[in-house]
Design an enzyme around this catalytic site. Sequence first.
Site, PDB file in Angstrom:
ATOM      1  N   ARG A  99     -60.203   0.821 -27.411  1.00 32.50           N
ATOM      2  CA  ARG A  99     -60.923   1.132 -26.187  1.00 32.50           C
ATOM      3  C   ARG A  99     -59.963   1.324 -25.023  1.00 32.50           C
ATOM      4  NH1 ARG A  99     -65.768  -3.221 -26.594  1.00 32.50           N
ATOM      5  NH2 ARG A  99     -66.762  -2.404 -28.461  1.00 32.50           N
ATOM      6  N   ARG A 106     -56.854   8.383 -19.256  1.00 33.65           N
ATOM      7  CA  ARG A 106     -57.464   8.934 -20.448  1.00 33.65           C
ATOM      8  C   ARG A 106     -56.380   9.487 -21.370  1.00 33.65           C
ATOM      9  NH1 ARG A 106     -62.619  12.743 -20.618  1.00 33.65           N
ATOM     10  NH2 ARG A 106     -62.000  14.183 -22.249  1.00 33.65           N
ATOM     11  N   ASN A 138     -63.520   8.048 -29.759  1.00 33.48           N
ATOM     12  CA  ASN A 138     -63.359   8.810 -28.520  1.00 33.48           C
ATOM     13  C   ASN A 138     -61.909   8.883 -28.054  1.00 33.48           C
ATOM     14  OD1 ASN A 138     -65.697   9.934 -27.317  1.00 33.48           O
ATOM     15  ND2 ASN A 138     -66.523   7.862 -27.087  1.00 33.48           N
ATOM     16  N   ASP A 166     -75.618  12.954 -27.574  1.00 32.41           N
ATOM     17  CA  ASP A 166     -76.021  13.416 -26.237  1.00 32.41           C
ATOM     18  C   ASP A 166     -77.352  14.175 -26.347  1.00 32.41           C
ATOM     19  OD1 ASP A 166     -73.120  13.626 -26.956  1.00 32.41           O
ATOM     20  OD2 ASP A 166     -72.819  13.813 -24.810  1.00 32.41           O
ATOM     21  N   ARG A 169     -80.329  11.867 -27.040  1.00 35.94           N
ATOM     22  CA  ARG A 169     -80.753  11.151 -25.825  1.00 35.94           C
ATOM     23  C   ARG A 169     -81.510  12.116 -24.895  1.00 35.94           C
ATOM     24  NH1 ARG A 169     -75.110   7.773 -24.806  1.00 35.94           N
ATOM     25  NH2 ARG A 169     -75.549   6.038 -26.232  1.00 35.94           N
ATOM     26  N   HIS A 193     -68.287  16.270 -25.442  1.00 37.99           N
ATOM     27  CA  HIS A 193     -69.130  15.061 -25.542  1.00 37.99           C
ATOM     28  C   HIS A 193     -68.880  14.197 -24.308  1.00 37.99           C
ATOM     29  CE1 HIS A 193     -70.774  11.257 -26.638  1.00 37.99           C
ATOM     30  NE2 HIS A 193     -69.580  10.699 -26.535  1.00 37.99           N
ATOM     31  N   THR A 248     -72.130   0.510 -27.311  1.00 36.42           N
ATOM     32  CA  THR A 248     -73.364   1.129 -27.788  1.00 36.42           C
ATOM     33  C   THR A 248     -73.214   1.280 -29.297  1.00 36.42           C
ATOM     34  OG1 THR A 248     -72.481   3.348 -27.453  1.00 36.42           O
ATOM     35  CG2 THR A 248     -73.789   2.400 -25.667  1.00 36.42           C
TER      36      THR A 248
HETATM   37  N1  NAD Z   1     -68.858   9.899 -30.200  1.00 35.36           N
HETATM   38  C1  NAD Z   1     -69.830   9.109 -29.700  1.00 35.36           C
HETATM   39  O1  NAD Z   1     -70.952   9.551 -29.369  1.00 35.36           O
HETATM   40  C2  NAD Z   1     -69.528   7.646 -29.551  1.00 35.36           C
HETATM   41  C3  NAD Z   1     -70.534   6.735 -29.178  1.00 35.36           C
HETATM   42  C4  NAD Z   1     -70.208   5.380 -29.092  1.00 35.36           C
HETATM   43  C5  NAD Z   1     -68.898   4.955 -29.344  1.00 35.36           C
HETATM   44  N2  NAD Z   1     -67.972   5.895 -29.675  1.00 35.36           N
HETATM   45  C6  NAD Z   1     -66.575   5.534 -29.962  1.00 35.36           C
HETATM   46  O2  NAD Z   1     -66.483   4.877 -31.222  1.00 35.36           O
HETATM   47  C7  NAD Z   1     -65.264   4.118 -31.231  1.00 35.36           C
HETATM   48  C8  NAD Z   1     -65.552   2.745 -31.800  1.00 35.36           C
HETATM   49  O3  NAD Z   1     -66.358   2.060 -30.891  1.00 35.36           O
HETATM   50  P1  NAD Z   1     -66.708   0.521 -31.208  1.00 35.36           P
HETATM   51  O4  NAD Z   1     -67.607   0.038 -30.138  1.00 35.36           O
HETATM   52  O5  NAD Z   1     -67.123   0.398 -32.646  1.00 35.36           O
HETATM   53  O6  NAD Z   1     -65.254  -0.171 -31.053  1.00 35.36           O
HETATM   54  P2  NAD Z   1     -64.794  -1.563 -31.726  1.00 35.36           P
HETATM   55  O7  NAD Z   1     -63.578  -1.985 -30.980  1.00 35.36           O
HETATM   56  O8  NAD Z   1     -65.978  -2.460 -31.851  1.00 35.36           O
HETATM   57  O9  NAD Z   1     -64.363  -1.155 -33.237  1.00 35.36           O
HETATM   58  C9  NAD Z   1     -63.207  -0.440 -33.499  1.00 35.36           C
HETATM   59  C10 NAD Z   1     -62.717  -0.891 -34.871  1.00 35.36           C
HETATM   60  O10 NAD Z   1     -61.610  -0.062 -35.234  1.00 35.36           O
HETATM   61  C11 NAD Z   1     -60.681  -0.884 -35.903  1.00 35.36           C
HETATM   62  N3  NAD Z   1     -59.344  -0.259 -35.875  1.00 35.36           N
HETATM   63  C12 NAD Z   1     -58.531  -0.113 -34.807  1.00 35.36           C
HETATM   64  N4  NAD Z   1     -57.372   0.467 -35.191  1.00 35.36           N
HETATM   65  C13 NAD Z   1     -57.492   0.698 -36.528  1.00 35.36           C
HETATM   66  C14 NAD Z   1     -56.643   1.285 -37.499  1.00 35.36           C
HETATM   67  N5  NAD Z   1     -55.415   1.735 -37.168  1.00 35.36           N
HETATM   68  N6  NAD Z   1     -57.074   1.351 -38.777  1.00 35.36           N
HETATM   69  C15 NAD Z   1     -58.301   0.885 -39.121  1.00 35.36           C
HETATM   70  N7  NAD Z   1     -59.165   0.332 -38.245  1.00 35.36           N
HETATM   71  C16 NAD Z   1     -58.745   0.233 -36.964  1.00 35.36           C
HETATM   72  C17 NAD Z   1     -60.714  -2.202 -35.148  1.00 35.36           C
HETATM   73  O11 NAD Z   1     -60.174  -3.246 -35.934  1.00 35.36           O
HETATM   74  C18 NAD Z   1     -62.212  -2.360 -34.879  1.00 35.36           C
HETATM   75  O12 NAD Z   1     -62.835  -3.083 -35.917  1.00 35.36           O
HETATM   76  C19 NAD Z   1     -64.749   4.113 -29.784  1.00 35.36           C
HETATM   77  O13 NAD Z   1     -63.719   5.091 -29.659  1.00 35.36           O
HETATM   78  C20 NAD Z   1     -65.975   4.555 -28.984  1.00 35.36           C
HETATM   79  O14 NAD Z   1     -65.622   5.205 -27.766  1.00 35.36           O
HETATM   80  C21 NAD Z   1     -68.241   7.209 -29.786  1.00 35.36           C
HETATM   81  O1  D0V Z   2     -72.702   5.583 -25.358  1.00 31.20           O
HETATM   82  C1  D0V Z   2     -71.464   5.689 -25.342  1.00 31.20           C
HETATM   83  N1  D0V Z   2     -70.646   4.595 -25.222  1.00 31.20           N
HETATM   84  C2  D0V Z   2     -69.223   4.768 -24.963  1.00 31.20           C
HETATM   85  C3  D0V Z   2     -68.493   3.500 -25.231  1.00 31.20           C
HETATM   86  C4  D0V Z   2     -68.764   2.686 -26.298  1.00 31.20           C
HETATM   87  C5  D0V Z   2     -67.940   1.578 -26.383  1.00 31.20           C
HETATM   88  S1  D0V Z   2     -66.842   1.597 -25.073  1.00 31.20           S
HETATM   89  C6  D0V Z   2     -67.482   3.057 -24.447  1.00 31.20           C
HETATM   90  C7  D0V Z   2     -69.027   5.215 -23.545  1.00 31.20           C
HETATM   91  C8  D0V Z   2     -69.932   4.883 -22.557  1.00 31.20           C
HETATM   92  C9  D0V Z   2     -69.690   5.351 -21.281  1.00 31.20           C
HETATM   93  C10 D0V Z   2     -68.553   6.107 -21.024  1.00 31.20           C
HETATM   94  C11 D0V Z   2     -67.674   6.384 -22.070  1.00 31.20           C
HETATM   95  N2  D0V Z   2     -66.574   7.114 -21.802  1.00 31.20           N
HETATM   96  C12 D0V Z   2     -65.457   7.282 -22.619  1.00 31.20           C
HETATM   97  C13 D0V Z   2     -64.717   8.439 -22.422  1.00 31.20           C
HETATM   98  C14 D0V Z   2     -63.562   8.648 -23.158  1.00 31.20           C
HETATM   99  C15 D0V Z   2     -63.169   7.696 -24.077  1.00 31.20           C
HETATM  100  F1  D0V Z   2     -62.029   7.892 -24.808  1.00 31.20           F
HETATM  101  C16 D0V Z   2     -63.905   6.537 -24.308  1.00 31.20           C
HETATM  102  C17 D0V Z   2     -65.078   6.319 -23.565  1.00 31.20           C
HETATM  103  N3  D0V Z   2     -67.912   5.926 -23.322  1.00 31.20           N
HETATM  104  C18 D0V Z   2     -68.693   5.829 -25.899  1.00 31.20           C
HETATM  105  C19 D0V Z   2     -69.535   7.065 -25.841  1.00 31.20           C
HETATM  106  O2  D0V Z   2     -68.955   8.222 -26.114  1.00 31.20           O
HETATM  107  C20 D0V Z   2     -70.876   6.961 -25.581  1.00 31.20           C
HETATM  108  S2  D0V Z   2     -71.884   8.356 -25.579  1.00 31.20           S
HETATM  109  C21 D0V Z   2     -71.733   9.010 -23.939  1.00 31.20           C
HETATM  110  C22 D0V Z   2     -70.753   8.548 -23.070  1.00 31.20           C
HETATM  111  C23 D0V Z   2     -70.672   9.098 -21.772  1.00 31.20           C
HETATM  112  C24 D0V Z   2     -71.583  10.087 -21.385  1.00 31.20           C
HETATM  113  C25 D0V Z   2     -72.559  10.531 -22.257  1.00 31.20           C
HETATM  114  C26 D0V Z   2     -72.638   9.990 -23.537  1.00 31.20           C
HETATM  115 CL1  D0V Z   2     -73.853  10.534 -24.656  1.00 31.20          CL
END
Ligand code: NAD
Ligand code: D0V
Length: 332
Positions: A99, A106, A138, A166, A169, A193, A248
């Site tokens: 994170r 960024r 991300n 997105d 939602r 995204h 989330t």
């Molecule tokens: N694309 C989307 O719409 C969306 C939505 C929500 C979250 N995300 C992204 O999903 C990612 C995960 O979110 P989260 O809340 O589960 O985070 P988290 O920190 O709960 O989980 C991340 C996991 O990755 C593991 N990890 C880290 N480095 C690693 C490696 N080198 N090899 C294997 N495992 C490794 C960690 O041990 C941890 O268990 C974040 O980048 C978040 O921004 C994306």
């Molecule tokens: O629902 C989320 N939660 C996250 C999140 C989950 C755990 S920590 C952050 C979120 C929430 C809010 C902002 C944000 N920004 C972000 C931008 C670049 C990055 F590399 C990582 C995070 N990310 C990761 C993520 O992508 C989402 S969807 C989302 C986020 C921002 C705007 C619109 C949507 Cl639909």
Amino acid sequence: ATVQEKLLERVFDEEGTLTVRKVTIVGVGQVGMACAYSIMQQGICREIALVDMLKDKLQGELLDMQHCQRFVKHVDIQASTDYAVTANSNLCIVTAGSRQKEGESRRDLVQRNVNIFKGIIPQLVKYSPNTILMIVSNPVDILTYVAWKISGLPRERVIGSGTNLDTARFHFLISEKLNVAPTNVHGWIIGEHGDASVAVWSGVNIAGVNLKDLNPGMGGKDDPEKWEDIHKKVINSAYEMIKLKGYTSWAIGLSVAQMTQTIIRNQKNVHAISTLVKGFHGIEEDVFLSLPCVLGSKGVMYVIKQTLDENEVKQLQSCARTMHEIQKTLVF
Ligand SMILES: NC(=O)c1ccc[n+]([C@@H]2O[C@H](COP(=O)([O-])OP(=O)(O)OC[C@H]3O[C@@H](n4cnc5c(N)ncnc54)[C@H](O)[C@@H]3O)[C@@H](O)[C@H]2O)c1
Ligand SMILES: O=C1N[C@](c2ccsc2)(c2cccc(Nc3ccc(F)cc3)n2)CC(O)=C1Sc1ccccc1Cl
């Protein structure tokens, strides 16, 4: 040209459905486990492999998932820090990443995740050379490009979850405003995204009735009904959830499970996913952004050639430039 040729840009010819159905999930954090639980619960595949760096967390999640077997269709679940456990996966979902640290730029976050991907992607391809990669970590669009470059896989087999969440939602919020079920709300959020996504208001419709025909100001600044607030809420609600619960998981988990089902069952559903958009809407760079795509067992079968208005094209091209600028600074 036929309607199909006007509608669909072919990426590759389908070769039929799969026999073995195995899905790997890398990263057993909040998102990874929401994906794993949703996929298990829906009986989408016969085998699930879990990988993470944290041995204890991995073992704990494995036991908890195995104890679900009494309640769901049988699925073999394995977990290891050794990528051999992922062998012969049809789909590898990557949610691993770290994170954004307090005050971290960024760009620094991206480079840190690039370094993490250099340890993950080659291992996944080594054990499953025919796999599809689905990136969720991300910033998902840039990391999908990074996974494509590192993996050497053809573009159709490297996708990002993109604006699938997105868009879901977006449908929910419109359904609340109109009192119509979200599954009957049609319309797409495309491009990058997150914060800079593009709402295609010109395409939002219920049963083929274009809402913009009913309210030409829809999506604009001087719209008396303030429909643009719905797109703003898609973005703001993500920040609100982070403030309230710190992460989330449930919606992204179901969003990934829906795409997994489409791929594993070769269903040819249309999803807004991050794909190579070079050549579309005047974009010339090698960047990954979300467009509506037809997904099957071999990945992206078609990209939908949407009709976008001038403003929508401008926003999309701006996303592409942003991606390209950040990609140029990355060290692989
Ligand atoms: N694309 C989307 O719409 C969306 C939505 C929500 C979250 N995300 C992204 O999903 C990612 C995960 O979110 P989260 O809340 O589960 O985070 P988290 O920190 O709960 O989980 C991340 C996991 O990755 C593991 N990890 C880290 N480095 C690693 C490696 N080198 N090899 C294997 N495992 C490794 C960690 O041990 C941890 O268990 C974040 O980048 C978040 O921004 C994306
Ligand atoms: O629902 C989320 N939660 C996250 C999140 C989950 C755990 S920590 C952050 C979120 C929430 C809010 C902002 C944000 N920004 C972000 C931008 C670049 C990055 F590399 C990582 C995070 N990310 C990761 C993520 O992508 C989402 S969807 C989302 C986020 C921002 C705007 C619109 C949507 Cl639909």
